[in-house]
Design a protein around this motif. Structure first.
Motif, short mmCIF file in Angstrom:
data_model
loop_
_atom_site.label_atom_id
_atom_site.label_comp_id
_atom_site.label_asym_id
_atom_site.label_seq_id
_atom_site.Cartn_x
_atom_site.Cartn_y
_atom_site.Cartn_z
N GLU A 112 6.76 16.89 -7.04
CA GLU A 112 5.90 15.93 -6.36
C GLU A 112 6.53 14.52 -6.35
OE1 GLU A 112 1.17 14.94 -6.29
OE2 GLU A 112 2.11 15.06 -8.26
N ASN A 113 7.22 14.17 -7.44
CA ASN A 113 7.85 12.85 -7.53
C ASN A 113 9.20 12.78 -6.83
OD1 ASN A 113 5.68 11.96 -9.08
ND2 ASN A 113 6.67 12.49 -11.01
N GLY A 114 9.62 13.90 -6.23
CA GLY A 114 10.88 13.91 -5.50
C GLY A 114 12.10 13.99 -6.40
N GLU A 115 11.91 14.32 -7.65
CA GLU A 115 13.03 14.42 -8.59
C GLU A 115 13.82 15.71 -8.41
OE1 GLU A 115 11.04 14.02 -12.33
OE2 GLU A 115 10.40 11.96 -11.92
N ILE A 116 13.16 16.76 -7.87
CA ILE A 116 13.83 18.02 -7.59
C ILE A 116 13.40 18.51 -6.21
CG2 ILE A 116 14.12 18.73 -10.01
CD1 ILE A 116 11.66 20.54 -9.69
N GLN A 117 14.17 19.43 -5.63
CA GLN A 117 13.86 20.01 -4.33
C GLN A 117 13.00 21.26 -4.53
OE1 GLN A 117 14.79 18.58 -1.36
NE2 GLN A 117 15.45 16.92 -2.72
N SER A 118 12.35 21.68 -3.45
CA SER A 118 11.43 22.82 -3.54
C SER A 118 12.12 24.10 -3.99
CB SER A 118 10.71 23.04 -2.22
OG SER A 118 11.64 23.28 -1.18
N GLN A 119 13.34 24.38 -3.48
CA GLN A 119 14.04 25.59 -3.87
C GLN A 119 14.38 25.57 -5.37
OE1 GLN A 119 14.24 28.27 -2.01
NE2 GLN A 119 15.07 29.32 -3.78
N GLU A 120 14.76 24.39 -5.86
CA GLU A 120 15.06 24.24 -7.29
C GLU A 120 13.79 24.48 -8.13
OE1 GLU A 120 17.12 20.96 -10.28
OE2 GLU A 120 16.68 20.40 -8.21
N ALA A 121 12.65 23.97 -7.64
CA ALA A 121 11.39 24.16 -8.34
C ALA A 121 11.03 25.65 -8.38
CB ALA A 121 10.28 23.37 -7.66
N VAL A 122 11.22 26.35 -7.26
CA VAL A 122 10.92 27.78 -7.20
C VAL A 122 11.74 28.53 -8.24
CG1 VAL A 122 11.14 29.85 -5.78
CG2 VAL A 122 10.16 27.77 -4.80
N GLU A 123 13.02 28.24 -8.31
CA GLU A 123 13.90 28.90 -9.29
C GLU A 123 13.48 28.59 -10.72
OE1 GLU A 123 16.27 31.25 -8.83
OE2 GLU A 123 15.53 31.16 -6.77
N MET A 124 13.14 27.34 -10.97
CA MET A 124 12.72 26.95 -12.32
C MET A 124 11.42 27.66 -12.71
SD MET A 124 13.65 22.89 -12.14
CE MET A 124 13.21 22.45 -13.80
N LEU A 125 10.49 27.76 -11.76
CA LEU A 125 9.21 28.43 -12.03
C LEU A 125 9.40 29.92 -12.30
CD1 LEU A 125 6.97 26.64 -9.39
CD2 LEU A 125 6.76 26.46 -11.88
N LYS A 126 10.36 30.54 -11.61
CA LYS A 126 10.66 31.97 -11.84
C LYS A 126 11.18 32.20 -13.25
CE LYS A 126 11.87 33.34 -7.13
NZ LYS A 126 12.98 33.77 -6.26
N ASN A 127 11.86 31.22 -13.81
CA ASN A 127 12.50 31.37 -15.12
C ASN A 127 11.60 31.05 -16.30
OD1 ASN A 127 14.96 32.26 -14.04
ND2 ASN A 127 15.59 30.16 -13.64
N ILE A 128 10.39 30.70 -16.03
CA ILE A 128 9.47 30.38 -17.14
C ILE A 128 8.96 31.66 -17.76
CG2 ILE A 128 7.25 29.35 -17.75
CD1 ILE A 128 7.75 27.20 -15.76
#
Length: 128
Positions: A112-128
């Motif tokens: 939301e703060n623009g610190e990461i891109q959506s694809q990066e967020a998707v990958e990070m969420l998959k790894n939780i």
């Protein structure tokens, strides 16, 4: 008429500090003992917390069963359990689910703060 016996209270109704017993008596022979007798940790619980603990124990810690019997949601059960833990003098620890939720929130906040891109967020969420 039988003598009325009041329920023991563990917290002072004025300042909320722990109470202490200064005299105990045998109802049969009237023997009295004076001193400083401290209450156990469970005496610190208020009536609602006592009821919750009874239901929790009767349900063998099954949160779904506690939810059903008390008619409350999972987050409410967790909050009540945390309140009891704190009233007993302990600190509730975060569960693995709490840690996952915190990590998800951090990732979504970063997105939301623009610190990461959506694809990066998707990958990070998959790894939780």
């Amino acid at each position: 008429m039988a003598n009325k016996v009041n329920k023991l209270i563990g917290k002072c109704p004025v300042c909320q500090e722990n109470m202490e017993i200064t005299e105990i008596k045998c109802n049969d022979c009237d023997t009295k003992i004076r001193g400083r007798f401290f209450l156990d940790k469970f005496s610190r619980l208020d009536p609602d917390q006592h009821h919750f603990v009874e239901v929790f124990i009767r349900s063998r810690g099954n949160i779904k069963e506690v939810e059903r019997e008390m008619g409350i949601s999972y987050p409410t059960v967790r909050n009540k359990l945390d309140e009891v833990i704190e009233a007993l003098g302990y600190q509730p620890e975060d569960s693995p689910d709490d840690n996952k939720a915190k990590k998800r929130k951090e990732i979504l906040d970063s997105l939301e703060n623009g610190e990461i891109q959506s694809q990066e967020a998707v990958e990070m969420l998959k790894n939780i």
